[in-house]
Design a protein around this motif. Structure first.
Motif: not given
Length: 320
Positions: A274-278, A283-287, A296-303
């Protein structure tokens, strides 16, 4: 959507006087075949109030072991309502009525905890956006009715289940006593969820919303975004599903196993990935320690907002 928000007619929702909120609640209740609805700030609040209506302190609700209400709401059912959980195991969150049958204890007597309700999730977040088999859901509904148990549906992403399966929203919600649906999970609204139930239950829910600090005033500004989302963005989720299948294919997975808009990826170290992608603007979500969720629900809007801050062209996503 932002124009609709700017032009929204508002009132005081604590007193039931916000016309835009009232319209949103009516429209959502009609979509799902319920008598009434209540606008809440978050999906977690919608779930927690729904559960509180179905079980009293010291009583039990059973759900999947990866259910959002059990795993990702910080023990709120215990902290706020004194409700306990027991869970059944599953494969990717898909319900099996026999697992539920083995677990429930409708009348456990004076020495054990009695089950009061069953909770399902559709689509299933940590299962990877999986759609519940309608035959199994119907069997769970029948099981609950046989034993006098109530039913809650965490339908945060029920829109995805509807678009991908073609099953009507009211059919997906049929048989449940309380249903929580989210307006920001892919639909583009900035915030907000709805709890749907009978008129009597929603009257009780409004008391609990105020107790939980969820009473809002001129919130029609946010409700207008929800109304816009319901009118314009539901069918656009098919685009997200297509992108998720493409992403699954590019990552070497089987697109047939991608039901909707979530892709779960196993890596060596999710935090490091996730840090590398950031660093690359994604933005990725570690779970989990080795598990990442792509959706698509979170990452694309934040990006999109991050790109604007950096002076780059925004991502082509106008739903929010």
């Amino acid at each position: 959507m932002r124009q609709a928000m700017a032009e929204a007619e508002v009132g005081d929702d604590v007193y039931g006087d916000d016309p835009t909120v009232n319209a949103l609640e009516r429209e959502a209740a009609e979509l799902f075949g319920f008598q009434a609805g209540m606008f809440v700030p978050s999906g977690s609040m919608g779930n927690q109030i729904g559960l509180r209506l179905l079980a009293q302190p010291g009583e039990e609700i059973v759900c999947d072991w990866l259910a959002h209400i059990a795993r990702a709401e910080l023990g709120a059912a215990a902290a706020f309502s004194g409700i306990t959980f027991r869970t059944w195991s599953s494969v990717r969150g898909r319900v099996d009525v026999e697992r539920v049958r083995e677990l429930i204890a409708p009348d456990a007597g004076p020495y054990f905890v009695s089950t009061k309700a069953i909770a399902l999730e559709n689509t299933h977040n940590f299962g990877g956006g999986t759609i519940q088999d309608p035959t199994q859901v119907a069997a769970v509904v029948a099981l609950a009715r046989e034993h006098g148990l109530s039913l809650h549906l965490d339908g945060a992403r029920i829109w995805n289940a509807h678009v991908a399966s073609g099953i009507a929203l009211r059919d997906l919600a049929a048989g449940f006593d309380t249903v929580s649906v989210c307006l920001s999970k892919g639909l583009g609204a900035p915030v907000g969820s709805l709890l749907l139930a009978s008129s009597d239950r929603i009257a009780q829910a409004r008391v609990w919303r105020k107790r939980y600090g969820g009473g809002m005033r001129q919130v029609g500004i946010l409700a207008a975004a929800g109304r816009y989302a319901l009118a314009n963005n539901i069918q656009r989720l098919a685009d997200d599903h297509a992108r998720a299948r493409r992403l699954t294919t590019e990552l070497g997975g089987d697109p047939a196993e991608c039901d909707t808009n979530i892709v779960m990826v196993t890596v060596m170290d999710s935090a490091a990935a996730a840090e590398t992608a950031r660093d690359e603007g994604v933005l990725l979500t570690p779970v989990g320690p080795k598990l990442i969720r792509l959706d698509d629900a979170h990452g694309r809007r934040r990006r999109r907002h991050r790109s604007r801050d950096q002076g780059a062209a925004p991502v082509d996503d106008d739903r929010g």
